[in-house]
Motif scaffolding. Structure first.
Motif, PDB file in Angstrom:
ATOM      1  N   SER A 102       0.829  -1.202   0.000  1.00 33.92           N
ATOM      2  CA  SER A 102       0.000   0.000   0.000  1.00 33.92           C
ATOM      3  C   SER A 102       0.866   1.256   0.000  1.00 33.92           C
ATOM      4  O   SER A 102       0.638   2.193  -0.780  1.00 33.92           O
ATOM      5  CB  SER A 102      -0.927  -0.006   1.217  1.00 33.92           C
ATOM      6  N   THR A 110       1.458   4.210  -2.877  1.00 30.40           N
ATOM      7  CA  THR A 110       1.327   5.617  -2.498  1.00 30.40           C
ATOM      8  C   THR A 110       2.575   6.396  -2.867  1.00 30.40           C
ATOM      9  O   THR A 110       2.498   7.509  -3.406  1.00 30.40           O
ATOM     10  CB  THR A 110       1.064   5.726  -0.982  1.00 30.40           C
ATOM     11  N   SER A 157      -3.892  13.586  -2.379  1.00 31.81           N
ATOM     12  CA  SER A 157      -4.900  12.553  -2.651  1.00 31.81           C
ATOM     13  C   SER A 157      -4.253  11.198  -2.897  1.00 31.81           C
ATOM     14  O   SER A 157      -4.919  10.157  -2.789  1.00 31.81           O
ATOM     15  CB  SER A 157      -5.755  12.951  -3.856  1.00 31.81           C
ATOM     16  N   GLY A 164      -4.396   7.912  -0.631  1.00 33.75           N
ATOM     17  CA  GLY A 164      -5.363   6.831  -0.757  1.00 33.75           C
ATOM     18  C   GLY A 164      -5.084   5.880  -1.903  1.00 33.75           C
ATOM     19  O   GLY A 164      -5.957   5.083  -2.263  1.00 33.75           O
ATOM     20  N   LEU A 197      -5.802   1.993  -1.574  1.00 36.43           N
ATOM     21  CA  LEU A 197      -7.141   1.658  -1.094  1.00 36.43           C
ATOM     22  C   LEU A 197      -7.467   0.182  -1.297  1.00 36.43           C
ATOM     23  O   LEU A 197      -8.050  -0.465  -0.432  1.00 36.43           O
ATOM     24  CB  LEU A 197      -8.176   2.526  -1.816  1.00 36.43           C
ATOM     25  N   GLY A 246      -4.678   3.860   6.251  1.00 38.26           N
ATOM     26  CA  GLY A 246      -4.924   5.227   5.787  1.00 38.26           C
ATOM     27  C   GLY A 246      -4.030   6.240   6.472  1.00 38.26           C
ATOM     28  O   GLY A 246      -3.515   7.172   5.834  1.00 38.26           O
ATOM     29  N   THR A 271      -1.229   8.656   4.809  1.00 43.06           N
ATOM     30  CA  THR A 271      -1.278  10.104   5.028  1.00 43.06           C
ATOM     31  C   THR A 271       0.066  10.627   5.529  1.00 43.06           C
ATOM     32  O   THR A 271       0.556  11.672   5.069  1.00 43.06           O
ATOM     33  CB  THR A 271      -2.383  10.433   6.050  1.00 43.06           C
ATOM     34  N   CYS A 321      -7.289  14.036   3.959  1.00 42.33           N
ATOM     35  CA  CYS A 321      -6.575  13.003   4.714  1.00 42.33           C
ATOM     36  C   CYS A 321      -7.511  12.265   5.662  1.00 42.33           C
ATOM     37  O   CYS A 321      -7.406  11.041   5.824  1.00 42.33           O
ATOM     38  CB  CYS A 321      -5.411  13.631   5.480  1.00 42.33           C
ATOM     39  N   VAL A 362      -9.343   9.852   3.558  1.00 44.25           N
ATOM     40  CA  VAL A 362      -8.523   8.687   3.222  1.00 44.25           C
ATOM     41  C   VAL A 362      -8.592   7.647   4.334  1.00 44.25           C
ATOM     42  O   VAL A 362      -8.785   6.458   4.094  1.00 44.25           O
ATOM     43  CB  VAL A 362      -7.065   9.106   2.966  1.00 44.25           C
ATOM     44  N   MET A 366     -10.307   3.979   3.844  1.00 38.41           N
ATOM     45  CA  MET A 366      -9.526   2.755   4.068  1.00 38.41           C
ATOM     46  C   MET A 366     -10.249   1.852   5.064  1.00 38.41           C
ATOM     47  O   MET A 366     -10.316   0.625   4.876  1.00 38.41           O
ATOM     48  CB  MET A 366      -8.137   3.114   4.593  1.00 38.41           C
ATOM     49  N   ALA A 370     -15.957   8.403  -1.575  1.00 41.05           N
ATOM     50  CA  ALA A 370     -14.615   8.721  -1.087  1.00 41.05           C
ATOM     51  C   ALA A 370     -14.059   9.955  -1.789  1.00 41.05           C
ATOM     52  O   ALA A 370     -13.470  10.842  -1.150  1.00 41.05           O
ATOM     53  CB  ALA A 370     -13.692   7.530  -1.295  1.00 41.05           C
ATOM     54  N   TYR A 375     -12.829  13.441  -0.202  1.00 43.08           N
ATOM     55  CA  TYR A 375     -11.504  13.993  -0.499  1.00 43.08           C
ATOM     56  C   TYR A 375     -11.596  15.443  -0.955  1.00 43.08           C
ATOM     57  O   TYR A 375     -10.652  16.218  -0.796  1.00 43.08           O
ATOM     58  CB  TYR A 375     -10.822  13.192  -1.614  1.00 43.08           C
TER      59      TYR A 375
END
Length: 250
Positions: A25, A29, A59, A62, A65, A114, A118, A147, A150, A154, A205, A209
């Motif tokens: 994840s 990101t 953004s 996320g 996700l 999440g 962040t 955030c 997010v 999640m 979502a 955001y």
């Protein structure tokens, strides 16, 4: 109940699976943050020195996700696969308490995913903005709301994974169907049919955001997106409860 939640969390974080999913994840990101950081301000994208550019950059928190969904699926299907769910229900015959503990634990795991995304976004995004000559003033309330969205999204998608895994029980089928939905079908509907997609979890979502639709449509207001996410969470929790409590576990 606190003891059950603690036990579920202990089961989760003593397995390498959850750490591997968290690493994947964060890897997704990081890729998104680097790509946007390099190409921001080009080909019509807003520069990082503007609030819209900062919002787009953050953004990416996320981006992982789908991995929160997968971990929710694995947590329940793994128990059915190795029959550890039998021992759990023998130790705690009141299944509704076990299901509630699993839902809380899953939501906590998703929220941690999440939060980690962040923190990574801030670790990469703040220096990127300052290097481009921007100031921290571009990181305003919209970024904070994003955030928070997010983290909430999640947590929701982890519960969704648990619900689908409880319904199907087959680990591979649940993952394939879920990933296909998150990565393909839902994304297509959100992008190509925003009038429909805005009512889906992904569209909700995006509303939380505070992002704008790439096809020019309007997402729901942020508060409505948050309410819709909560509604989906309750729906998924009900599905997980019904499929786990009523079925034979053998």
């Amino acid at each position: 109940m606190i003891g059950l939640v603690r036990a579920e969390l202990q089961k989760v974080f003593t397995t390498r699976m959850v750490w591997g999913m968290l690493a994947l994840s964060l890897g997704f990101t990081l890729i998104g943050l680097v790509v946007l950081g390099v190409f921001a301000g080009q080909q019509g994208t807003p520069p990082l020195t503007e609030p819209d550019g900062a919002l787009t950059l953050f953004s990416q928190a996320g981006s992982g996700l789908v991995f929160s969904f997968v971990i929710g699926t694995l947590l329940i299907t793994g128990e059915y696969r190795f029959q550890t769910i039998t021992h759990t229900f023998l130790a705690t015959p009141r299944r509704e308490r076990v299901v509630a503990a699993k839902l809380i634990a899953c939501a906590a795991v998703g929220a941690i995913f999440g939060l980690a995304g962040t923190l990574l976004a801030f670790a990469v995004g703040v220096p990127a903005i300052l290097i481009r000559g921007g100031s921290l003033s571009v990181i305003g309330g919209d970024v904070v709301r994003l955030c928070a969205g997010v983290v909430a999204a999640m947590a929701l998608y982890t519960i969704l994974g648990l619900a689908l895994g409880s319904l199907l029980r087959n680990q591979i089928a649940a993952i394939v169907i879920g990933v296909g939905w998150v990565y393909v079908l839902e994304n297509l509907l959100v992008v190509l049919l925003p009038g429909v997609g805005k009512w889906l979890p992904g569209g909700a979502a995006q509303a939380v955001y505070g992002l704008s639709s790439p096809m020019g449509g309007d997402y729901l207001p942020a508060w409505a997106g948050a309410a819709l996410l909560l509604g989906y969470a309750l729906l998924f929790a009900a599905i997980a409860s019904a499929t786990t409590i009523r079925r034979d576990i053998t």
